[in-house]
Design an enzyme around this catalytic site. Structure first.
Site, PDB file in Angstrom:
ATOM      1  N   ARG C  76     -31.552-106.735 -32.600  1.00  0.00           N
ATOM      2  CA  ARG C  76     -30.688-106.078 -33.585  1.00  0.00           C
ATOM      3  C   ARG C  76     -30.061-106.604 -35.006  1.00  0.00           C
ATOM      4  NH1 ARG C  76     -28.192-101.968 -30.439  1.00  0.00           N
ATOM      5  NH2 ARG C  76     -28.841-102.552 -27.666  1.00  0.00           N
ATOM      6  N   ASP C 107     -30.414 -93.918 -31.776  1.00  0.00           N
ATOM      7  CA  ASP C 107     -30.056 -93.268 -33.084  1.00  0.00           C
ATOM      8  C   ASP C 107     -29.506 -94.131 -34.423  1.00  0.00           C
ATOM      9  OD1 ASP C 107     -27.873 -94.378 -31.616  1.00  0.00           O
ATOM     10  OD2 ASP C 107     -26.933 -92.263 -31.476  1.00  0.00           O
ATOM     11  N   THR C 130     -35.874 -94.027 -25.546  1.00  0.00           N
ATOM     12  CA  THR C 130     -33.611 -94.815 -24.877  1.00  0.00           C
ATOM     13  C   THR C 130     -34.369 -94.375 -23.698  1.00  0.00           C
ATOM     14  OG1 THR C 130     -31.877 -94.218 -25.379  1.00  0.00           O
ATOM     15  CG2 THR C 130     -33.008 -93.038 -26.404  1.00  0.00           C
ATOM     16  N   ASP C 132     -31.289 -93.395 -22.059  1.00  0.00           N
ATOM     17  CA  ASP C 132     -30.426 -92.750 -21.863  1.00  0.00           C
ATOM     18  C   ASP C 132     -30.186 -91.343 -22.531  1.00  0.00           C
ATOM     19  OD1 ASP C 132     -28.678 -95.260 -21.998  1.00  0.00           O
ATOM     20  OD2 ASP C 132     -28.747 -95.613 -23.882  1.00  0.00           O
ATOM     21  N   ASP C 134     -29.747 -89.265 -25.174  1.00  0.00           N
ATOM     22  CA  ASP C 134     -28.899 -89.162 -25.903  1.00  0.00           C
ATOM     23  C   ASP C 134     -29.377 -88.784 -27.702  1.00  0.00           C
ATOM     24  OD1 ASP C 134     -29.811 -92.151 -26.863  1.00  0.00           O
ATOM     25  OD2 ASP C 134     -27.234 -92.309 -26.914  1.00  0.00           O
ATOM     26  N   ARG C 176     -25.268 -94.547 -21.911  1.00  0.00           N
ATOM     27  CA  ARG C 176     -24.269 -94.958 -22.615  1.00  0.00           C
ATOM     28  C   ARG C 176     -22.969 -93.861 -22.434  1.00  0.00           C
ATOM     29  NH1 ARG C 176     -26.662 -96.702 -28.253  1.00  0.00           N
ATOM     30  NH2 ARG C 176     -26.481 -94.563 -28.454  1.00  0.00           N
ATOM     31  N   SER C 219     -21.931 -88.706   6.947  1.00  0.00           N
ATOM     32  CA  SER C 219     -21.270 -90.169   7.732  1.00  0.00           C
ATOM     33  C   SER C 219     -21.508 -91.011   6.699  1.00  0.00           C
ATOM     34  CB  SER C 219     -22.173 -90.457   9.021  1.00  0.00           C
ATOM     35  OG  SER C 219     -23.080 -89.987   8.610  1.00  0.00           O
ATOM     36  N   GLU C 227     -21.861 -94.847 -16.480  1.00  0.00           N
ATOM     37  CA  GLU C 227     -21.222 -96.300 -17.143  1.00  0.00           C
ATOM     38  C   GLU C 227     -20.332 -96.013 -18.137  1.00  0.00           C
ATOM     39  OE1 GLU C 227     -23.966 -99.199 -19.656  1.00  0.00           O
ATOM     40  OE2 GLU C 227     -24.938 -96.960 -20.754  1.00  0.00           O
ATOM     41  N   ARG C 252     -18.614-100.179  -0.607  1.00  0.00           N
ATOM     42  CA  ARG C 252     -19.513-100.688  -0.874  1.00  0.00           C
ATOM     43  C   ARG C 252     -19.444 -99.795  -3.142  1.00  0.00           C
ATOM     44  NH1 ARG C 252     -20.645-104.435   2.425  1.00  0.00           N
ATOM     45  NH2 ARG C 252     -18.891-104.546   3.764  1.00  0.00           N
TER      46      ARG C 252
END
Lengths: 328, 328, 328, 328
Positions: C76, C107, C130, C132, C134, C176, C219, C227, C252
């Site tokens: 980045r 994007d 990606t 995702d 998205d 995301r 059961s 996320e 859990r």
């Protein structure tokens, strides 16, 4: 520590196996650790004769511990089997100031190393790396464990289709003249019958066993056949024989083939390769030669290359008995 | 909602494919959702004639979404191809008060369903499930995506050993008369050449292509061969021809075989099977019959079974062009 | 064919995804096919500014089609967000005689490309990559299919232990702000409940659903949580809430984390990347700019980068309905 | 052969591990082989007290050798820790005419078996099955090898994204109080640093090591952390500390979690489970009790349960040294 060894050459030879790269990496990193130079030799003995060497430092082997195949490539060399070929090889090594060799492969590789040592008094250490596990002096060769996982994974898939259709499958697996892969993968995959060169079941008893299996309520069957097995001339003839003498099953053949040699090595093979590479370099640095490093009773031990070649890797009789109980 | 349908039978037929269990589960759960009874029919049309039915509630299909094969088993039935056989089958369904069928399989399965509907006006909906992707009216059959992943995984392993030894491998994959598996897996695995029944490259141009590939610097090569390809009589003859006419490569053959039909289905196939199962049951409940559910433009749509059988699943010409560019 | 484009730069940017290497390979090979020069740009926009370019020919991308991550690395860049930074980047490209860019990412990557094009009239084409999924203008981003398989494989393993111990697991997956991974992998893994940002079930209804699930005879349970979901502040708080209000289960949490971004790409993602890379280069050669290549109705189509960024990738409502039926 | 034993009960207890089903299958098949009755006990000691027994014949365990989890389920029981609970358990076993127990699990399981034997003179044999490999008297517990493969497969994926972004990852793996999983998987995955409870490196030396690693040219790093490690209070605090004291890396954490307990067992674990199951039953039939079967020097040997519980499974110091050389 041997004062004489300042540069070590490492090569892979013979059939490739998963973990060869992990072994190369270990040899290279151990050399770096001891401040010894290391050169990678391409395409085995062929590459020695051609002087196809490249210096390898610790960073040059990054990202290969989990890769199948061998970055140094492998080859079989006819010329190296001649005294002239070996003379050329020795000259190349001397020119490049290589003082010792780590050879990674099977018994053909070790034999080449042994002859070379005899003629030129050149230090050689072997690392056993073949999927067949047919080397004396080590309970496990590098690559064997990965090949077993590949084979059981394939047979698990074949089992899906066998049990959906009530079929009998003959699955041929590798292993050269020994039945290690067939026996272990057969037990692991829950095969109904395992045919290995060490045990000639005979066609009649095979039929009998398949009939018994059918009667006991099994609707599908997997028979694992070692490529070295002698019960039929080959697995397709075996299929024909069973089809001609048993009409309860729709019979199919699957020859797993070369995929058994590839793939990312298992954790076991990576760890084994790492341990063996360290021991190989340290053995050279101690001034020793003509040994194979091997796994014996969970420790890395030395076996003379002569014994490693001559000795016989025997099938586990106890496991054979377990396999019979499992098919109850 | 159709008042007439109170009990639905679900069966799998023909060659098994990964995702059959996910499709069964979806049909069973959708029936439960709509408070419709559901019976599982064992071994396809054979099982209908034998009345091998078992009631299935929502819990009876737990833990199978990720399993290969089919819990209902599959079979081919000669008797069902006769009017007498189908009469028996119809009687069994009537006796068990089964009002409609969801048949999971390929075109043979759909044809059986169509004939059965014609003779007895019995509601039938088809779900396309075969690794070959050779059904008109759906861009993807259930099982195709998983088979592609199995094939590329195998070729990745073969690539390890091919590139270690500078070898040329012919890898035969399934696909019946069409080249879908070969083309997609060939592109996915980075094959140097892909031989499919839809395109007869010819032996000369194959050799030429392999020579060009060698000259361009490739040291090893993978040629993916669809089982329906006609360039050689079979893949072993192909090997012989190339070996006789090209000495640059050590040539090997690998026939992937039935493992391509097994294994845990991919997420794509599980989701597709879930979607198709819902649509199949809802289509029956809307009073419709003789349709196949299929994926078209990302939506689950209906195609008449007659079209699904007669129509031809065509190879993607654009992907063929992509495959040529990739082997530059 | 555009006369102006003689050299194309290719880079990866943003979060890495499986198939990035297959996309790079496709761009490089397509350039070679059209006799266009190609340079690889390391570490995305950061690398443009530093002039970290390396020429890439057809052979330079061998053996990467099946590798996870990106050989060109990703980063980045803050500086590229400033006009000064982009001026430096443009100078570097001009110096290196790079005429156009193929940017592989999401994007953020496309936005960088669009701004750069606006300021310097520099041709840019985007490839959506990606996990995702998205991005508007493509039904599948490269990497999404592989991530789904990784997630269902993990949940299958967690299911083994959940059902052995009658436990309830909350499994957090990536994605995301959208629920694509959660919804598809949740259906694929047979999750009892799927929590996505697009649908706020609410804590009360979650509890109700878990109680109903228990009463229906299940059961053990798997709840897949995106996320980006807002039902609890995070997945651990969700666990605490359920434990405090429901004593039937031992609860859990498993956060799958970054392994979802890695691994060998699925066949689907490799083929998609191959197709998109060809289209990206050909679109530049047609003299076009500012488009993203995308998969729409099974074909590779163009969408303007502006739309791709602004448009919203919507959850499949029909699949949401299927997921509810599957948990009957 | 002991005349007294006509019916054997088999159960799994404690944390589940891959290979539990293979061990159950082996016990059941071995009983069938010796014409001994076998009953499966559900949910461990809890199930004994509830008399949750089902007869198991050879066919009842088909198709489970390759399945993760345990078909007999597992549970922890508070009541069995009381004399009253054990009295109830003993009554249930007597009522069902069960003469001996094979208990599959870890040290908690063995302890329960030992106490039970002491109070009621009831024959008990233990099979070590836990991913942690923390049992004295066997070099490998069932499940350990599979867990190692799962962990290296996950770290291979994390490595893809780590090296694409030049990141440092802390990966937490299971192992309770010992570092077996961390050390072996760390070497297998080529981790730059391995933190285990047996060796407290200290935060200063960890930083030093990471700096040295960076200087040596590594752009990304994986640190494997055993869950029992004490260097930081937990892995997230470790991350915070390193981020606060080292700005060369973008640091991330991944906690692999319960998926390590699941999945299809490796061939090694299936074979080991098959061998141990045979030995467990045969040991009971020889009239012995209170032993654990274990793998020692490649053979299945007996260790008294008391020693198995009290003894300490020690880390392989030689492998620790190998791990240091590998990170050169």
């Amino acid at each position: 520590m041997s004062k004489n060894i300042k540069k070590i050459g490492v090569m892979t030879s013979g059939g490739d196996a998963p973990g060869m790269n992990a072994a190369i990496r270990s040899v290279v990193r151990t050399c770096a650790y001891y401040n010894i130079e290391c050169v990678g030799i391409y395409r085995g003995f062929e590459g020695i004769m051609e002087g196809d060497f490249r210096p390898m430092d610790a960073r040059s082997v990054k990202g290969i511990v989990n890769k199948g195949g061998t970055v140094l490539k492998s080859a079989r060399s006819k010329e190296f089997r001649t005294p002239e070929g070996r003379k050329i090889a020795h000259d190349q090594l001397k020119n490049a100031q290589v003082d010792a060799l780590v050879v990674i492969g099977g018994d053909g590789t070790f034999n080449g190393g042994l002859v070379f040592n005899k003629e030129f008094d050149f230090p050689v250490i072997g690392i056993p790396c073949t999927i067949d596990n047919d080397i004396f002096g080590t309970t496990h060769t590098i690559g064997f464990d990965t090949a077993l996982n590949t084979v059981v994974d394939c047979i698990d898939k074949i089992r899906d289709t066998a049990s959906s259709h009530n079929r009998l499958f003959f699955v041929e697996v590798m292993g050269r003249d020994v039945g290690h892969i067939a026996l272990n993968a057969g037990v692991g995959a829950g095969a109904e019958e395992i045919l290995i060169p060490e045990e000639n079941l005979g066609l009649d008893r095979l039929l009998e066993s398949l009939h018994r299996s059918k009667r006991s309520g099994k609707s599908s069957s997997i028979v694992v056949v070692a490529e070295g097995d002698k019960i039929g001339k080959n697995v397709f003839e075996l299929k024909d024989y069973v089809e001609a003498n048993m009409d309860e099953y729709d019979v199919r053949v699957s020859v797993l083939g070369h995929m058994q040699r590839g793939g990312s090595p298992s954790c076991f093979d990576r760890v084994l390769a790492s341990r063996m590479g360290v021991k190989a370099v340290e053995t050279l640095l101690e001034g020793k030669t003509n040994y194979m490093v091997g796994l014996l009773n969970e420790k890395i031990e030395l076996t003379h290359l002569r014994e490693a070649i001559k000795g016989q890797s025997k099938i586990d009789r106890e496991l054979l008995r377990v396999s019979e109980i499992m098919t109850t």
